[in-house]
Design an enzyme around this catalytic site. Sequence first.
Site, PDB file in Angstrom:
ATOM      1  CB  SER A   1     -19.678  87.094  52.883  1.00  0.00           C
ATOM      2  OG  SER A   1     -18.493  87.750  52.481  1.00  0.00           O
TER       3      SER A   1
ATOM      4  CG  PHE B   1      -6.842  91.531  55.365  1.00  0.00           C
ATOM      5  CD1 PHE B   1      -5.863  91.724  54.412  1.00  0.00           C
ATOM      6  CD2 PHE B   1      -6.455  91.337  56.680  1.00  0.00           C
ATOM      7  CE1 PHE B   1      -4.527  91.727  54.761  1.00  0.00           C
ATOM      8  CE2 PHE B   1      -5.121  91.338  57.040  1.00  0.00           C
ATOM      9  CZ  PHE B   1      -4.162  91.535  56.080  1.00  0.00           C
TER      10      PHE B   1
ATOM     11  CB  SER C   1      -3.882  95.203  44.707  1.00  0.00           C
ATOM     12  OG  SER C   1      -3.547  94.521  43.527  1.00  0.00           O
TER      13      SER C   1
ATOM     14  CE1 TYR D   1      -9.630  93.273  44.588  1.00  0.00           C
ATOM     15  CE2 TYR D   1      -8.301  93.481  42.605  1.00  0.00           C
ATOM     16  CZ  TYR D   1      -8.402  93.216  43.950  1.00  0.00           C
ATOM     17  OH  TYR D   1      -7.270  92.895  44.646  1.00  0.00           O
TER      18      TYR D   1
ATOM     19  CE  LYS E   1      -7.798  95.359  47.102  1.00  0.00           C
ATOM     20  NZ  LYS E   1      -8.018  95.068  48.533  1.00  0.00           N
TER      21      LYS E   1
HETATM   22  C1  UD1 Z   1      -5.105  89.332  40.247  1.00  0.00           C
HETATM   23  C2  UD1 Z   1      -5.650  90.721  40.273  1.00  0.00           C
HETATM   24  C3  UD1 Z   1      -4.943  91.474  41.369  1.00  0.00           C
HETATM   25  C4  UD1 Z   1      -5.118  90.763  42.689  1.00  0.00           C
HETATM   26  C5  UD1 Z   1      -4.590  89.353  42.557  1.00  0.00           C
HETATM   27  C6  UD1 Z   1      -4.889  88.595  43.817  1.00  0.00           C
HETATM   28  C7  UD1 Z   1      -6.007  92.307  38.399  1.00  0.00           C
HETATM   29  C8  UD1 Z   1      -5.690  92.605  36.980  1.00  0.00           C
HETATM   30  N1  UD1 Z   1      -5.427  91.271  38.943  1.00  0.00           N
HETATM   31  O1  UD1 Z   1      -3.733  89.414  39.828  1.00  0.00           O
HETATM   32  O2  UD1 Z   1      -5.438  92.757  41.472  1.00  0.00           O
HETATM   33  O3  UD1 Z   1      -4.425  91.435  43.689  1.00  0.00           O
HETATM   34  O4  UD1 Z   1      -5.227  88.694  41.475  1.00  0.00           O
HETATM   35  O5  UD1 Z   1      -4.148  87.434  43.874  1.00  0.00           O
HETATM   36  O6  UD1 Z   1      -6.755  92.997  39.000  1.00  0.00           O
HETATM   37  N2  UD1 Z   1      -3.355  82.644  34.787  1.00  0.00           N
HETATM   38  C9  UD1 Z   1      -3.445  81.589  33.898  1.00  0.00           C
HETATM   39  N3  UD1 Z   1      -4.399  80.639  34.125  1.00  0.00           N
HETATM   40  C10 UD1 Z   1      -5.266  80.693  35.193  1.00  0.00           C
HETATM   41  C11 UD1 Z   1      -5.155  81.782  36.090  1.00  0.00           C
HETATM   42  C12 UD1 Z   1      -4.187  82.747  35.854  1.00  0.00           C
HETATM   43  O7  UD1 Z   1      -2.705  81.503  32.926  1.00  0.00           O
HETATM   44  O8  UD1 Z   1      -6.119  79.803  35.316  1.00  0.00           O
HETATM   45  C13 UD1 Z   1      -2.309  83.671  34.558  1.00  0.00           C
HETATM   46  C14 UD1 Z   1      -2.886  85.064  34.355  1.00  0.00           C
HETATM   47  O9  UD1 Z   1      -3.175  85.270  32.995  1.00  0.00           O
HETATM   48  C15 UD1 Z   1      -1.743  85.928  34.874  1.00  0.00           C
HETATM   49  C16 UD1 Z   1      -1.080  85.079  35.949  1.00  0.00           C
HETATM   50  O10 UD1 Z   1      -1.509  83.741  35.705  1.00  0.00           O
HETATM   51  O11 UD1 Z   1      -0.817  86.137  33.834  1.00  0.00           O
HETATM   52  C17 UD1 Z   1      -1.486  85.476  37.356  1.00  0.00           C
HETATM   53  O12 UD1 Z   1      -2.914  85.511  37.432  1.00  0.00           O
HETATM   54  P1  UD1 Z   1      -3.713  85.660  38.804  1.00  0.00           P
HETATM   55  O13 UD1 Z   1      -3.227  84.655  39.791  1.00  0.00           O
HETATM   56  O14 UD1 Z   1      -5.156  85.684  38.491  1.00  0.00           O
HETATM   57  O15 UD1 Z   1      -3.226  87.069  39.367  1.00  0.00           O
HETATM   58  P2  UD1 Z   1      -3.222  88.516  38.642  1.00  0.00           P
HETATM   59  O16 UD1 Z   1      -4.181  88.561  37.529  1.00  0.00           O
HETATM   60  O17 UD1 Z   1      -1.810  88.872  38.378  1.00  0.00           O
END
Ligand code: UD1
Length: 339
Positions: A36, A82, A126, A151, A155
């Site tokens: 999916s 998963f 997570s 989400y 978990k």
């Molecule tokens: C998120 C989920 C986590 C999940 C994980 C999977 C939450 C709050 N977070 O983690 O549960 O297990 O993804 O990989 O539920 N960022 C940018 N620009 C972007 C994308 C991200 O600056 O375009 C920054 C975000 O603000 C953050 C960091 O990069 O500070 C990591 O972001 P991301 O990869 O989305 O992971 P998490 O939010 O930490």
Amino acid sequence: MKKTVLVSGGAGFIGSHVTVELAQAGYDVVIADNFSNCDDTNYKGVCAILGREMPLVRMDFCDKGAVDALFGKYPIDAVIHFAAFKAVGESVSEPLKYYRNNLVSFVNILDAARAKGGCNVLFSSSATVYGQTDDLPVTERSPRQPAESPYGNTKTVCEDILRDSVRAYPGMRGIALRYFNPIGAHPSALIGELPRGVPNNLVPFITQTAVGKRACLSVFGNDYPTPDGTCLRDFIDIVDLAKAHVCAVGRMCDARMKESYEVFNVGTGRPLSVLELINTFEQVNDVKLNWKFAPRRPGDVVAIWADPTLAEQELGWKAERSIADTLKAAWAWEKKLCM
Ligand code: UD1
């Protein structure tokens, strides 16, 4: 005797890497997926890496009859679950979609395991269950916080469902692995992350920007109370993370658990800021990334990284790959997708 491991969601990003490591460690693996949220690219990549067709069942874990039939057909010693939706933002706008899929599928698996007299069950949890904690690096003893999103709540609730089930039903054992931020790809560049549409996560957005699929990366927030103002995360290599599953499955199958339900952090113990990650990506891959600062993203925690000591002591696992190698692998995978 060879043990059989069922991997639900085995065609996805984490599931495919775990399948490879399990098979290479000598387990029989059955992959089950409803496709999916992915196509068969990673499934084909897994078969190419292993040099053989892997057993694949196309099915939805919300279909109880299909789950029961699967447990009837294969001699399953352990299940790794998963198969779940994972887009944080979408879960806020469509909570019931997330609760139905993520909870019902897990209940069906546990019910089938219970009916056959027990099973070893590994749940992919997570670090989101910790929320923002001042206890850094965070240990497994740190209290869980109310989830920021449906989400995240799935978990927390699935951890509880597993804990309660192993307590109640004889022959059940469970491990929850709390992942920090899994990134990268297999060194073969045959499997990796394949987000549909615009990526939510940082590294796929970086690689897609570097390759020209996206015009510009937004860095969410530059005024956080951290050394460079951007968030701190514990980025864990996907192959390292996959190996933690092999250790956890071995611990369950060989009855080496200290308790019937155990929880482990799966991280490096090394905090890295979003900017540090971007700079390292540019440096090790010799590419220039177009990025700009943007407002904070709602729901983001400022900083979280793991204390991975318990996993090292009990599972005999620790992260080994350097962030440079991980980011090189992520880039090699993205470039391969464009060929
Ligand atoms: C998120 C989920 C986590 C999940 C994980 C999977 C939450 C709050 N977070 O983690 O549960 O297990 O993804 O990989 O539920 N960022 C940018 N620009 C972007 C994308 C991200 O600056 O375009 C920054 C975000 O603000 C953050 C960091 O990069 O500070 C990591 O972001 P991301 O990869 O989305 O992971 P998490 O939010 O930490």
